[in-house]
Design a protein around this motif. Structure first.
Motif, PDB file in Angstrom:
ATOM      1  N   UNK A   1       0.819  -1.214   0.000  1.00  0.00           N
ATOM      2  CA  UNK A   1       0.000   0.000   0.000  1.00  0.00           C
ATOM      3  C   UNK A   1       0.854   1.267   0.000  1.00  0.00           C
ATOM      4  N   UNK A   2       0.330   2.285  -0.676  1.00  0.00           N
ATOM      5  CA  UNK A   2       0.929   3.611  -0.596  1.00  0.00           C
ATOM      6  C   UNK A   2       0.598   4.258   0.731  1.00  0.00           C
ATOM      7  N   UNK A   3      -0.667   4.107   1.132  1.00  0.00           N
ATOM      8  CA  UNK A   3      -1.154   4.675   2.390  1.00  0.00           C
ATOM      9  C   UNK A   3      -2.226   3.768   2.972  1.00  0.00           C
ATOM     10  N   UNK A   4      -2.336   3.780   4.306  1.00  0.00           N
ATOM     11  CA  UNK A   4      -3.528   3.270   4.973  1.00  0.00           C
ATOM     12  C   UNK A   4      -4.429   4.463   5.237  1.00  0.00           C
ATOM     13  N   UNK A   5      -5.685   4.366   4.852  1.00  0.00           N
ATOM     14  CA  UNK A   5      -6.639   5.457   5.092  1.00  0.00           C
ATOM     15  C   UNK A   5      -7.655   4.980   6.123  1.00  0.00           C
ATOM     16  N   UNK A   6      -7.910   5.832   7.115  1.00  0.00           N
ATOM     17  CA  UNK A   6      -8.657   5.410   8.302  1.00  0.00           C
ATOM     18  C   UNK A   6      -9.666   6.498   8.656  1.00  0.00           C
ATOM     19  N   UNK A   7     -10.954   6.200   8.515  1.00  0.00           N
ATOM     20  CA  UNK A   7     -11.981   7.230   8.715  1.00  0.00           C
ATOM     21  C   UNK A   7     -12.828   7.013   9.954  1.00  0.00           C
ATOM     22  N   UNK A   8     -12.450   6.123  10.869  1.00  0.00           N
ATOM     23  CA  UNK A   8     -13.263   5.842  12.056  1.00  0.00           C
ATOM     24  C   UNK A   8     -13.503   7.112  12.869  1.00  0.00           C
ATOM     25  N   UNK A   9     -14.671   7.155  13.521  1.00  0.00           N
ATOM     26  CA  UNK A   9     -15.010   8.332  14.315  1.00  0.00           C
ATOM     27  C   UNK A   9     -14.417   8.277  15.720  1.00  0.00           C
TER      28      UNK A   9
ATOM     29  N   UNK B   1     -12.833  16.988   6.827  1.00  0.00           N
ATOM     30  CA  UNK B   1     -12.834  16.263   5.555  1.00  0.00           C
ATOM     31  C   UNK B   1     -11.858  16.900   4.577  1.00  0.00           C
ATOM     32  N   UNK B   2     -11.843  18.232   4.545  1.00  0.00           N
ATOM     33  CA  UNK B   2     -10.969  18.946   3.619  1.00  0.00           C
ATOM     34  C   UNK B   2      -9.501  18.642   3.917  1.00  0.00           C
ATOM     35  N   UNK B   3      -9.138  18.662   5.203  1.00  0.00           N
ATOM     36  CA  UNK B   3      -7.756  18.353   5.575  1.00  0.00           C
ATOM     37  C   UNK B   3      -7.408  16.912   5.223  1.00  0.00           C
ATOM     38  N   UNK B   4      -8.355  16.008   5.395  1.00  0.00           N
ATOM     39  CA  UNK B   4      -8.120  14.599   5.081  1.00  0.00           C
ATOM     40  C   UNK B   4      -7.796  14.435   3.590  1.00  0.00           C
ATOM     41  N   UNK B   5      -8.621  15.046   2.749  1.00  0.00           N
ATOM     42  CA  UNK B   5      -8.422  14.948   1.303  1.00  0.00           C
ATOM     43  C   UNK B   5      -7.075  15.552   0.907  1.00  0.00           C
ATOM     44  N   UNK B   6      -6.773  16.720   1.459  1.00  0.00           N
ATOM     45  CA  UNK B   6      -5.513  17.381   1.112  1.00  0.00           C
ATOM     46  C   UNK B   6      -4.299  16.541   1.535  1.00  0.00           C
ATOM     47  N   UNK B   7      -4.372  15.958   2.737  1.00  0.00           N
ATOM     48  CA  UNK B   7      -3.267  15.120   3.211  1.00  0.00           C
ATOM     49  C   UNK B   7      -3.118  13.881   2.349  1.00  0.00           C
ATOM     50  N   UNK B   8      -4.223  13.268   1.996  1.00  0.00           N
ATOM     51  CA  UNK B   8      -4.226  12.063   1.162  1.00  0.00           C
ATOM     52  C   UNK B   8      -3.544  12.347  -0.176  1.00  0.00           C
TER      53      UNK B   8
ATOM     54  N   UNK C   1       0.308  11.152  -1.436  1.00  0.00           N
ATOM     55  CA  UNK C   1       0.340  10.253  -2.595  1.00  0.00           C
ATOM     56  C   UNK C   1       1.216  10.801  -3.708  1.00  0.00           C
ATOM     57  N   UNK C   2       1.382  12.105  -3.766  1.00  0.00           N
ATOM     58  CA  UNK C   2       2.178  12.731  -4.830  1.00  0.00           C
ATOM     59  C   UNK C   2       3.588  13.083  -4.386  1.00  0.00           C
ATOM     60  N   UNK C   3       4.003  12.604  -3.199  1.00  0.00           N
ATOM     61  CA  UNK C   3       5.320  12.944  -2.668  1.00  0.00           C
ATOM     62  C   UNK C   3       6.035  11.674  -2.212  1.00  0.00           C
TER      63      UNK C   3
END
Length: 636
Positions: free
Chosen positions: A257-265, A307-314, A318-320
């Motif tokens: 994986x490039x990243x693990x993405x985790x959206x749990x509350x 959500x905005x910060x999550x998308x930006x970080x993702x 991924x591009x670095x």
């Protein structure tokens, strides 16, 4: 030890998750150390290296657990209750050694799983019943966030123990070759609290920029719904839901994986994040309880506040590739520090403390016949007050009982066997004698030479010295004790600083009690006239008795207030408070100490148990005391 786990589910249960993995790893670790383990949980159950007892269904088990325990497991050395939201209330039916595991506070999550009436009842049981029923039970949790939430419910901080979970990943049988496009992985139970619907929404925004695939590994009640969304919604064609995967397949996905993405509350800890770290994969997650503890923000991954910060970080990660590599290496190094062996070690330390607290006083603490008496509750308080009133004519009985009572409390926080201790102002050595009988070595430091020979007694090891400038080096004792001395010291802040200085950082524990000025006994023998002023109380005493009091205001007795002492402790970066409460009152009256004003009158005598923590703070010792000399046998 013979250990009984009372758990909601077992690994064979179709809804088993991280909590069940923890119990299994802990049970296996205990067996490897030579302990006997039995797990009791709702069915279905599977075959393990330890006995697993089926205990009814998801809900009936709460009724059958006490009965099955009473019939078969009353001789267990330790009962470990695993409270997944709904507690078993083991303190009601298990009066011996016990601990409770609370991996996280469910809070608002009850509303996601149950009808409103049931959710409200369960939430009330968690928020109110948990701190009330388990106030005398050690609570194990798995992250600092969960510990803070438990403290917020009202659990005493000294009863909360954060034990970091171990993690391991098996080598993949068929490693995945890194593809030309990035691979993103989400891992965990497909349940509402994981917010995988939100993950799919965010992927629609990320995929057009990064490309690649999103793989969701796990099973649960949301699987069919998520699969339907993937099938019918545009923008989700690059998403695959694999369901429950083997350990080998999980390792292969995380390694590629490039990243693990985790959206749990919210989580108890975020074990999947640590597992990804073992594979050199950083994570992006939300800044929520538990999860924020598993990621070092900016080093092993990124925690997002929106959500905005999550998308930006993702997208940015991924591009670095170079940043991904640095974070992956940091994640791997940190994850390697979390081992199940260390978790078992930490568990056993708390278990031994719980068992020690339930040791019978006759065999362990009441080493002197005069120390016998009630050990808890209102009966203890009544007994203490009776002995206190008779102290002038029967000091031995009062001080022997008081010393044994002190040891009962100290055993919660420090192992006394082979412990090096100092008793400041210990006079004739009642507490030192009790500590010696418990296996400790105790030095009495007494300012007044004559006090060392009171009641025709003298301590075995003593030195004449000043509590404001202890003749001991920094960090030289495991236990420092002082009873009813602080109010007699001109510079009480200096004495407290010295008590902290000589404590060993980490395991070192301090025990302090003092009589606050506005309590009924604040003026000591000049009470209650001290309420009209210390000097006038002395004048009245002289007029009545024809002699000056032993404890004279401004000379050997000074005003001391609970608020100012607690402010001093709050300002110390290297001190952690473990326990606060009235000395002579039952434990359930400890709330009084939290009420300004009221506490200054009702508390009477305040006990503070504290620990010196290792922070790198350097405490300078006071100059040597000129009059400190060895003390030989002396009688009054």
């Amino acid at each position: 030890m013979r250990v009984l786990f009372v758990s909601w589910r077992e690994l064979a249960h179709p809804k088993a998750g991280g909590s069940e993995v923890v119990v299994d790893e802990l049970a296996r670790g205990l067996i490897a150390r030579g302990h006997e383990v039995t797990v009791m949980s709702a069915g279905p159950v599977g075959s393990r290296p330890y006995p697993v007892i089926a205990n009814g269904g998801d809900y009936t088990q709460y009724l059958t657990a006490p009965l099955r325990y009473a019939r078969h497991f009353r001789d267990a050395d330790l009962v470990v209750e695993v409270a997944n939201g709904m507690p078993f209330f083991s303190p009601v039916w298990r009066h011996g050694p016990r601990v409770v595991m609370v991996h996280h506070v469910h809070g608002e999550q009850w509303d996601r799983y149950f009808p409103p009436a049931v959710a409200a009842t369960a939430g009330r049981l968690e928020s109110t019943g948990l701190p009330l029923a388990y106030r005398n039970t050690h609570v194990l949790t798995i992250s600092e966030s969960s510990g803070k939430e438990l403290e917020g419910l009202g659990i005493e901080p000294s009863r909360i123990h954060v034990l970091y979970l171990g993690a391991r990943v098996v080598p993949p049988v068929q490693p995945l070759e890194p593809g030309a496009e990035p691979l993103f992985v989400a891992l965990g139970r497909l349940a509402p609290n994981k917010r995988l619907d939100l993950l799919l929404d965010l992927w629609k925004r990320v995929a057009p920029v990064t490309g690649g695939r999103l793989v969701i590994a796990g099973d649960g009640p949301e699987r069919a719904h998520l699969a339907e969304r993937v099938r019918r919604e545009p923008g989700l064609a690059s998403v695959s839901i694999e369901g429950k995967v083997s350990e080998e397949r999980k390792a292969a996905l995380l390694s590629a994986a490039t990243l693990l993405v985790h959206t749990a509350e919210r989580e108890g800890w975020g074990l999947g994040i640590i597992e990804a770290g073992l594979c050199g994969t950083p994570s992006v997650a939300f800044d929520v309880a538990g999860v924020r503890d598993a990621i070092v923000d900016g080093e092993t991954g990124i925690v997002a506040a929106s959500d905005e910060e999550f998308v930006n970080a993702w997208i940015s990660l991924a591009r670095d590739p170079s940043r991904l590599q640095v974070m992956g290496e940091a994640a791997a190094a940190r994850a390697a520090s979390f081992t199940w062996e260390a978790y078992v070690d930490d568990f056993l330390e708390v278990a031994q403390r719980a068992i020690g607290e339930h040791a019978t006083p006759q065999n362990d603490l009441v080493h002197h016949p005069l120390a016998a008496g009630p050990t808890k509750g209102l009966k203890r308080s009544v007994h203490l007050f009776k002995l206190f009133r008779r102290e002038p004519v029967d000091p031995d009985r009062f001080y022997h009982y008081l010393a044994a009572d002190t040891l009962r409390q100290l055993r919660r926080y420090v192992a006394l066997d082979r412990c090096t201790a100092v008793d400041i102002g210990g006079g004739p050595g009642y507490t030192a004698e009790a500590l010696k009988a418990a296996g400790a070595r105790c030095l009495v430091v007494e300012y007044n030479f004559d006090e060392l020979g009171l009641h025709d007694r003298t301590p075995d090891e003593a030195v004449q010295g000043d509590g404001q400038a202890l003749p001991l080096r920094d960090g030289s004792v495991r236990l420092v004790h002082s009873s009813n001395v602080l109010e007699h010291v001109p510079d009480w802040r200096a004495m407290l600083s010295e008590m902290v200085r000589v404590l060993e950082p980490g395991p070192g524990v301090g025990y302090l009690n003092f009589t606050n000025w506005f309590s009924p006994w604040g003026g000591h023998e000049t009470s209650p006239w001290h309420y009209l002023g210390g000097a006038s109380a002395v004048d009245r005493y002289v007029e009545t008795h024809g002699a000056r009091p032993k404890n004279e205001y401004g000379v050997s007795l000074f005003e001391l207030h609970i608020a100012t002492v607690l402010d001093w402790f709050a300002a110390q970066p290297d001190v952690e408070l473990l326990w606060l409460g009235p000395r002579y009152l039952p434990d359930w009256t400890r709330w009084i100490v939290r009420v300004p004003g009221l506490r200054e009158i009702v508390t009477w005598n305040l006990v503070i148990v504290f620990r010196r923590i290792a922070t790198g703070v350097k405490r300078e010792g006071c100059p040597p005391v000129a009059q400190a000399v060895p003390v030989r046998a002396h009688t009054a």
